[in-house]
Design an enzyme around this catalytic site. Sequence first.
Site, PDB file in Angstrom:
ATOM      1  N   LYS A 248       0.866  -1.111  -0.056  1.00  0.00           N
ATOM      2  CA  LYS A 248      -0.088  -0.059   0.142  1.00  0.00           C
ATOM      3  C   LYS A 248       0.807   1.208  -0.039  1.00  0.00           C
ATOM      4  CE  LYS A 248      -4.169   1.826   2.313  1.00  0.00           C
ATOM      5  NZ  LYS A 248      -5.109   1.833   3.437  1.00  0.00           N
ATOM      6  N   GLU A 336     -18.658  -6.134  11.510  1.00  0.00           N
ATOM      7  CA  GLU A 336     -19.706  -5.326  12.413  1.00  0.00           C
ATOM      8  C   GLU A 336     -20.818  -6.391  13.020  1.00  0.00           C
ATOM      9  OE1 GLU A 336     -18.133  -2.862   9.147  1.00  0.00           O
ATOM     10  OE2 GLU A 336     -19.169  -4.852   9.194  1.00  0.00           O
ATOM     11  N   ARG A 364     -24.880  -2.565   8.779  1.00  0.00           N
ATOM     12  CA  ARG A 364     -24.566  -3.862   8.366  1.00  0.00           C
ATOM     13  C   ARG A 364     -24.859  -4.948   9.677  1.00  0.00           C
ATOM     14  NH1 ARG A 364     -20.416  -3.637   4.252  1.00  0.00           N
ATOM     15  NH2 ARG A 364     -19.272  -5.333   5.493  1.00  0.00           N
TER      16      ARG A 364
END
Length: 595
Positions: A248, A336, A364
């Site tokens: 990244k 979640e 969610r």
Amino acid sequence: MPKNLLHTIQLPKDLRKLPEDQLPQLTQELRDFIINAVATKEGHLGASLGVAELTVALHFVFNTPKDLLVWDVGHQAYGHKILTGRRDNFHTNRQLGGLSGFPKRSESEYDTFGVGHSSTAISAALGMAIANKLKGDTTTQHIAVVGDASIASGMAFEALNHAGVTNTNLLVILNDNAIGIDPSVGALKNYLTQVNLDGAPETDTIFEALSFNYSGPVDGHDLSVLIAALERLKNIEGPKVLHVITKKGKGLRQAEEDQVKYHAPGKFDAKTGDLHPRSNEVLPPKFQDVFGKTLVELAEKNKNIVGITPAMPTGSSLKFMMEAFPDRAFDVGIAEQHAVTFAAGLATQGMTVFCNIYATFLQRAYDQVIHDVCLQKLPVIFCLDRAGIVGEDGATHHGIFDLAHLRSIPNLIVFAPRNEIELRNILYTAQLGLELPIAIRYPRGRGNILEWEHPFQTIEIGKAAPLKNGGDIGVLSIGTVANNVTEAITEIESSSAEKIAHYDIRFLKPLDTGLVHKIFSNHKHIITVEDGVKKGGLGSTILEFAAENNYENPVKILGIPDEFPEQGTVEELQDMVGISSSKIVEAIQSLLPAV
């Protein structure tokens, strides 16, 4: 000097005309373009830099848009947008009326699926693959690009489990860089790290156990290796996984070294990579930091306090708790549903649980909030970060539905502080031993109070706060939008301002019915203001109250209409939906002639 290649690419069909040996140059130009664009306009940086080679390789090998490419989350899709006809408009990225910061179906035929929340790509691509199989299409390729943080989510595993028995033409690209926004966590992350260290394992991988053809790991920054692997996999039937190792922030030293900060770094110097120096001005705190620092202060005295976040320790500021009490703070990854039921389990054993989830992501875990927490009256403390309009991240990230969808759940207290001190005090109150769960929602960004670390005070559950006396017009607000109301009343000339009262409802549930009775009795006109959707929120609550108690006072509701607001600054969007201070002025002035 070599010819600039990027500006000759309007669409991927132009890219596919290039000889393969020119693709490294194109990739470097693409990476430079992203750096320069984000340096001046802001946005998500590190993720797109990390997949520059992968983006070029995918559009080179596959016949997009006929071949269907789905990006999970979409943080990493800037290069994809630039190569698919949006280079000249990319300067409008995340701006009002401009490009969305995430793939969006209505924006381009190359954006095959709208994304913004994680772990949806495999399910979506599988649906596309099965649809085409049912139609007799055996040539279309279906590719899902998923990060190692996203693939650990339950939904991604559900999709893998299904896909493994379908024999569909599905390719999952596992973009493994060991980080989402914060570093990836969990047993799967450790497993993938070991696979990376060992090379292709001798025993079956977890993906092969799920009936996927596994390839890798391969170097995600070696174009020739990527292209060869993708070309080979095009001709293999059934579900496949290509494990790609990337870094990244690749290509910008600071973004490689500080991957968390350079996920979305704000403005920076494109040549040096350095962030612009911060002002020495003392600013009010971010609401996130008020939460994080207050939680540590409370945890120092209350040994039963634990904190939970699904993959957002830095963004939510739970990192302060993780640093101070590492055994009592948990990053559970992008999960979640698990976070909520995990919190419920802790609560059954007497722990005081602060479960911090962005408001948009709590959607969610709605079933878990109902079934695992509220139905059982477990006193979990939900801290809903980034509630209301969040700005440039747009429709996928606005936290505008929480007031409406939480108000309908029995046994749940719903509170919105208007400032930092109120947030600090409700956190203190909640850990004293509530008998019911509570949802505390607060916005992204800074408050307005410099000196906010006052001695704790208990907030009486269900009690609103009168902020200003007045005559004929009563304005009811909830949360930090109270500041807009105060500004609006201040703007109105003093003679008229005396006719306007202002009340901070604070608790959407339980409603301060005693005060609301007085409001309807004392004011001819009622205005409600909220930074959530009109349908089901504060305005709906007040109208229901009026109907149940036979009040006939006119009620004007200011809030977000029945639509998805797009990207833009918070100020722009608040004005568009009618809850900016200037729009509140207009609403009040429209009633003044009648009073």
